[in-house]
Design a protein around this motif. Structure first.
Motif, mmCIF file in Angstrom:
data_model
loop_
_atom_site.group_PDB
_atom_site.id
_atom_site.type_symbol
_atom_site.label_atom_id
_atom_site.label_comp_id
_atom_site.label_asym_id
_atom_site.label_seq_id
_atom_site.Cartn_x
_atom_site.Cartn_y
_atom_site.Cartn_z
ATOM 1 N N VAL A 98 5.745 62.816 -48.080
ATOM 2 C CA VAL A 98 6.081 63.886 -47.141
ATOM 3 C C VAL A 98 7.557 64.224 -47.278
ATOM 4 C CG1 VAL A 98 5.966 64.630 -44.732
ATOM 5 C CG2 VAL A 98 4.328 62.944 -45.601
ATOM 6 N N GLN A 99 7.850 65.517 -47.155
ATOM 7 C CA GLN A 99 9.226 66.006 -47.122
ATOM 8 C C GLN A 99 9.380 66.931 -45.927
ATOM 9 O OE1 GLN A 99 10.263 67.878 -50.811
ATOM 10 N NE2 GLN A 99 9.793 66.072 -52.057
ATOM 11 N N LEU A 100 10.558 66.873 -45.320
ATOM 12 C CA LEU A 100 10.927 67.801 -44.250
ATOM 13 C C LEU A 100 11.971 68.765 -44.809
ATOM 14 C CD1 LEU A 100 11.230 65.336 -41.229
ATOM 15 C CD2 LEU A 100 9.357 66.904 -41.728
ATOM 16 N N GLU A 101 11.659 70.034 -44.726
ATOM 17 C CA GLU A 101 12.552 71.042 -45.310
ATOM 18 C C GLU A 101 12.903 72.073 -44.247
ATOM 19 O OE1 GLU A 101 10.463 72.685 -48.573
ATOM 20 O OE2 GLU A 101 10.535 70.855 -49.799
ATOM 21 N N PRO A 102 14.184 72.407 -44.109
ATOM 22 C CA PRO A 102 14.556 73.487 -43.190
ATOM 23 C C PRO A 102 14.142 74.833 -43.775
ATOM 24 C CG PRO A 102 16.489 72.684 -44.367
ATOM 25 C CD PRO A 102 15.356 71.783 -44.757
ATOM 26 N N ALA A 103 13.545 75.651 -42.958
ATOM 27 C CA ALA A 103 13.108 76.992 -43.378
ATOM 28 C C ALA A 103 13.486 77.971 -42.270
ATOM 29 C CB ALA A 103 11.609 77.022 -43.645
ATOM 30 N N GLY A 127 23.985 64.507 -38.909
ATOM 31 C CA GLY A 127 23.570 63.099 -38.913
ATOM 32 C C GLY A 127 22.485 62.835 -39.935
ATOM 33 N N ALA A 128 22.406 61.599 -40.392
ATOM 34 C CA ALA A 128 21.364 61.151 -41.319
ATOM 35 C C ALA A 128 20.910 59.756 -40.869
ATOM 36 C CB ALA A 128 21.874 61.118 -42.759
ATOM 37 N N PHE A 129 19.613 59.574 -40.676
ATOM 38 C CA PHE A 129 19.072 58.348 -40.095
ATOM 39 C C PHE A 129 17.886 57.843 -40.928
ATOM 40 C CE2 PHE A 129 20.813 61.057 -36.802
ATOM 41 C CZ PHE A 129 21.633 60.211 -36.084
ATOM 42 N N ASN A 167 15.830 55.705 -39.200
ATOM 43 C CA ASN A 167 14.890 55.512 -38.103
ATOM 44 C C ASN A 167 14.578 56.862 -37.474
ATOM 45 O OD1 ASN A 167 13.427 54.730 -35.893
ATOM 46 N ND2 ASN A 167 14.831 53.103 -35.259
ATOM 47 N N SER A 168 13.303 57.215 -37.423
ATOM 48 C CA SER A 168 12.922 58.515 -36.866
ATOM 49 C C SER A 168 13.235 58.597 -35.374
ATOM 50 C CB SER A 168 11.429 58.759 -37.104
ATOM 51 O OG SER A 168 10.643 57.754 -36.489
ATOM 52 N N VAL A 169 13.206 57.451 -34.671
ATOM 53 C CA VAL A 169 13.507 57.479 -33.228
ATOM 54 C C VAL A 169 14.960 57.886 -33.005
ATOM 55 C CG1 VAL A 169 13.595 56.069 -31.146
ATOM 56 C CG2 VAL A 169 11.738 55.738 -32.788
ATOM 57 N N SER A 170 15.863 57.360 -33.812
ATOM 58 C CA SER A 170 17.273 57.735 -33.669
ATOM 59 C C SER A 170 17.482 59.212 -33.989
ATOM 60 C CB SER A 170 18.131 56.871 -34.604
ATOM 61 O OG SER A 170 17.978 55.495 -34.290
ATOM 62 N N ALA A 171 16.768 59.708 -35.006
ATOM 63 C CA ALA A 171 16.891 61.128 -35.351
ATOM 64 C C ALA A 171 16.399 62.001 -34.206
ATOM 65 C CB ALA A 171 16.106 61.420 -36.628
ATOM 66 N N GLU A 172 15.279 61.641 -33.558
ATOM 67 C CA GLU A 172 14.736 62.439 -32.461
ATOM 68 C C GLU A 172 15.666 62.401 -31.253
ATOM 69 O OE1 GLU A 172 10.747 61.435 -31.546
ATOM 70 O OE2 GLU A 172 9.998 61.832 -33.562
ATOM 71 N N ALA A 173 16.362 61.285 -31.051
ATOM 72 C CA ALA A 173 17.304 61.225 -29.928
ATOM 73 C C ALA A 173 18.437 62.227 -30.107
ATOM 74 C CB ALA A 173 17.862 59.801 -29.805
ATOM 75 N N GLY A 189 14.403 61.289 -49.555
ATOM 76 C CA GLY A 189 14.149 59.864 -49.758
ATOM 77 C C GLY A 189 13.773 59.201 -48.454
ATOM 78 N N GLU A 190 14.508 58.177 -48.063
ATOM 79 C CA GLU A 190 14.246 57.469 -46.815
ATOM 80 C C GLU A 190 15.109 57.967 -45.660
ATOM 81 O OE1 GLU A 190 14.752 53.325 -47.493
ATOM 82 O OE2 GLU A 190 13.030 53.152 -48.865
ATOM 83 N N LEU A 191 15.953 58.986 -45.916
ATOM 84 C CA LEU A 191 16.863 59.483 -44.889
ATOM 85 C C LEU A 191 16.307 60.737 -44.237
ATOM 86 C CD1 LEU A 191 20.360 59.039 -46.586
ATOM 87 C CD2 LEU A 191 19.282 57.572 -44.868
ATOM 88 N N ILE A 192 16.442 60.792 -42.922
ATOM 89 C CA ILE A 192 16.103 61.997 -42.155
ATOM 90 C C ILE A 192 17.415 62.639 -41.731
ATOM 91 C CG2 ILE A 192 14.922 62.883 -40.101
ATOM 92 C CD1 ILE A 192 13.140 60.436 -40.153
ATOM 93 N N ARG A 193 17.660 63.829 -42.245
ATOM 94 C CA ARG A 193 18.928 64.511 -41.993
ATOM 95 C C ARG A 193 18.729 65.542 -40.870
ATOM 96 N NH1 ARG A 193 22.227 62.987 -46.138
ATOM 97 N NH2 ARG A 193 21.184 62.242 -48.030
ATOM 98 N N VAL A 194 19.606 65.490 -39.883
ATOM 99 C CA VAL A 194 19.558 66.396 -38.733
ATOM 100 C C VAL A 194 20.572 67.514 -38.973
ATOM 101 C CG1 VAL A 194 19.813 66.586 -36.233
ATOM 102 C CG2 VAL A 194 18.945 64.459 -37.243
ATOM 103 N N ARG A 195 20.052 68.754 -38.913
ATOM 104 C CA ARG A 195 20.891 69.908 -39.209
ATOM 105 C C ARG A 195 20.789 70.931 -38.088
ATOM 106 N NH1 ARG A 195 19.366 70.629 -45.681
ATOM 107 N NH2 ARG A 195 20.309 68.632 -46.339
ATOM 108 N N VAL A 196 21.928 71.584 -37.802
ATOM 109 C CA VAL A 196 21.983 72.662 -36.816
ATOM 110 C C VAL A 196 21.982 73.982 -37.575
ATOM 111 C CG1 VAL A 196 23.381 73.753 -35.004
ATOM 112 C CG2 VAL A 196 23.215 71.246 -35.149
ATOM 113 N N GLY A 197 21.091 74.901 -37.194
ATOM 114 C CA GLY A 197 21.002 76.177 -37.886
ATOM 115 C C GLY A 197 19.620 76.780 -37.794
ATOM 116 N N PRO A 198 19.423 77.885 -38.473
ATOM 117 C CA PRO A 198 20.402 78.555 -39.353
ATOM 118 C C PRO A 198 21.497 79.277 -38.555
ATOM 119 C CG PRO A 198 18.380 79.825 -39.185
ATOM 120 C CD PRO A 198 18.126 78.571 -38.422
#
Length: 262
Positions: free
Chosen positions: A142-147, A201-203, A205-211, A229-238
């Protein structure tokens, strides 16, 4: 005889005295006048000879029920020869009506190829992250992509279109879309004009990312997630060009370190 009649008492006393003297003499000399003379060898009693075999007295016959003799049972000595190896167990026959096999979840596809399957796009990044965790637990890559202003949940890449469509058919409960490349063939209009994002931010743990996502949404910022990879990156945008610098300053005021990405 007249003298004996007249002097009989003296004669008796004389005889008694003579007998006493004779007895004393015999006692002193050890002579026993009353002992029998020893028998001669010729008159000896012949030795008894054992009766001949034919005249052996018969033995007492045994009784009809002789006494039972109890013979103790001795333990058997251990054999010096090692026991033979056990024979291999026989193969169990296949039942006539075997139970249906449970199909395991598909293994993660290798990170090669250019075919992908879009499973969904969410304006709430937390919902996108929950769906990604659920699919990842089933064995999908699975990949999470900003669109634009949404976070897209994508499976793949797959080496061929056939493989991608086979995965999409197994996820019929979702509105899937098979495409080639990094952008779907019919993307939303907002995806035709890429905008800027600020990564905060980059986490792992998905719980930390959701917080952090909840904190940013409470402050009124649009948030998307990107998984690398194993990192979940939190981005503000667009974000548009005129709002980029102002948003950076506001995020720094929240104690974050924004990083501009596309």
């Amino acid at each position: 005889m007249g003298w004996l009649r007249d002097n009989w008492l003296d004669a008796v006393i004389f005889v008694l005295f003579a007998l006493v003297v004779a007895g004393v003499v015999l006692f002193l000399t050890g002579v026993n006048p009353f002992a029998r003379p020893p028998a001669s060898p010729a008159q000896a009693t012949p030795a008894q000879t054992p009766p001949p075999a034919s005249q052996t007295p018969p033995q007492t016959p045994t009784t009809a029920n002789p006494p039972v003799q109890v013979i103790p049972v001795l333990p058997k000595a251990p054999s010096e020869t090692p026991p033979p190896a056990p024979a291999p167990a026989a193969t169990q026959p296949t039942p006539a009506n075997p139970s249906p096999a449970v199909t395991p979840a598909p293994r993660p596809a290798p990170a090669t190829g250019s075919w992908r399957v879009a499973v969904g796009a969410f304006s709430d990044a937390a919902n996108a992250n929950r769906l990604a965790d659920s699919l990842r637990a089933q064995g999908y890559a699975v990949q999470l992509e900003p669109a634009g202003s949404v976070t897209r949940v994508v499976l793949g890449p797959f080496p061929s279109e056939e493989r991608a469509r086979a995965v999409a058919q197994g996820l019929s409960q979702y509105e899937t879309r098979v495409y080639r490349g990094t952008v779907p063939t019919n993307p939303p209009s907002s995806m035709n004009n890429p905008s800027r994002y600020l990564q905060v931010g980059a986490f792992r743990n998905s719980v930390s990312a959701e917080a952090l996502v909840s904190q940013l949404k409470a402050a009124g910022y649009p948030v998307v997630l990107a998984r690398e990879g194993e990192l979940i990156r939190v981005r503000v945008g667009p974000l548009s060009e005129d709002r980029l610098e102002a948003t950076k300053s506001a995020l720094r005021g929240l104690g974050l370190s924004p990083l501009e990405v596309r």
